[in-house]
Enzyme design. Structure first.
Site, PDB file in Angstrom:
ATOM      1  N   THR A  54      61.371 -15.538 -33.053  1.00 55.38           N
ATOM      2  CA  THR A  54      62.749 -14.926 -32.846  1.00 55.38           C
ATOM      3  C   THR A  54      63.205 -15.716 -31.666  1.00 55.38           C
ATOM      4  OG1 THR A  54      62.095 -12.648 -33.473  1.00 55.38           O
ATOM      5  CG2 THR A  54      64.058 -12.621 -32.177  1.00 55.38           C
ATOM      6  N   CYS A  55      62.533 -15.967 -30.471  1.00 54.77           N
ATOM      7  CA  CYS A  55      63.121 -16.562 -29.307  1.00 54.77           C
ATOM      8  C   CYS A  55      63.705 -18.190 -29.790  1.00 54.77           C
ATOM      9  CB  CYS A  55      61.962 -17.005 -28.297  1.00 54.77           C
ATOM     10  SG  CYS A  55      61.286 -15.135 -27.534  1.00 54.77           S
ATOM     11  N   SER A  56      62.837 -18.939 -30.655  1.00 55.49           N
ATOM     12  CA  SER A  56      63.230 -20.045 -31.134  1.00 55.49           C
ATOM     13  C   SER A  56      64.029 -20.015 -32.235  1.00 55.49           C
ATOM     14  CB  SER A  56      61.910 -20.866 -31.531  1.00 55.49           C
ATOM     15  OG  SER A  56      61.079 -21.043 -30.468  1.00 55.49           O
TER      16      SER A  56
END
Length: 170
Positions: A54-56
Site C-alpha cells: 500500500t505504501c508503494s
C-alpha cells in the site's frame, strides 16, 4: 499520543542525499526536526515501511503526484517518514522518482514514532516496531491537522485529504 495543537517532538531524522551540496554531504545526513520545521509549513505522512504494497502503490505516489498542489496551498515541504534506514529510504525515493517533490526521512530506530506515540508493533510479521499510517500538517513545528488510520486501513492519510486541509488552513 500526539494530537492537534501539540508541538512535534524534538529529535533527529535521517535523509539519504544523492548530490553533495547546501551543507549536506553525500549519503545519510541527520536533520534536527525542530530546526527543519521552524518557520515552515510541512506536510508529513508516516507509514509502516518502504517498498511495502500500500505504501508503494498508493500512499507515497499520491503525495509525489500532488507535490505542486501542496506548494500552491502554502506547504513548504512534504516528508515521508518511515521506520527504515536512510539507505532504504533513499532507494525507495529513487524508485518512485520523488526527487525534489517529497523528502524521504528515515526514523531508523523508531525514535520519532515512539515520541509521537504513533507506533505499530508488527513483530508477529517479522517487521518489528513500525509507525502507524498517518498524515499531519505542521506549521512552525505545531500540528494543525492530524489524520490517523485504524488497523491496516488507508482512508484518511491520503494526499487528497491532507491537501484539502492545507487549502482550508490557507
Amino acid at each position: 499520543m500526539i494530537k492537534q495543537g501539540d508541538k512535534l517532538p524534538g529529535g533527529t531524522l535521517f535523509e539519504y542525499i544523492e548530490v553533495e551540496g547546501n551543507g549536506c554531504s553525500l549519503g545519510p545526513n541527520a536533520f534536527d526536526i525542530a530546526q527543519a520545521t521552524a518557520g515552515k509549513t510541512v506536510a508529513i505522512f508516516g507509514l509502516p515501511g518502504a517498498f511495502t504494497p500500500t505504501c508503494s502503490a498508493s500512499h507515497a505516489p499520491g503525495y509525489i503526484a500532488q507535490a505542486e498542489a501542496f506548494k500552491a496551498a502554502g506547504v513548504d515541504e512534504i516528508w515521508c517518514v518511515s521506520v527504515n534506514d536512510a539507505f532504504v529510504m533513499g532507494a525507495w525515493a529513487r524508485s518512485l522518482n520523488a526527487d525534489g517533490k517529497v523528502r524521504f526521512m528515515a526514523d531508523g530506530s523508531a525514535d520519532f514514532a515512539k515520541a509521537t506515540g504513533l507506533t505499530l508493533d508488527l513483530s508477529a510479521k517479522g517487521l518489528g516496531l513500525r509507525s502507524i499510517r498517518y498524515s499531519l500538517l505542521a506549521k512552525d513545528g505545531v500540528v494543525t491537522a492530524l489524520n490517523l488510520e485504524e488497523g491496516g486501513a488507508f482512508k484518511v492519510s491520503d494526499a487528497e485529504t491532507l491537501l484539502a486541509q492545507a487549502k482550508a488552513q490557507g
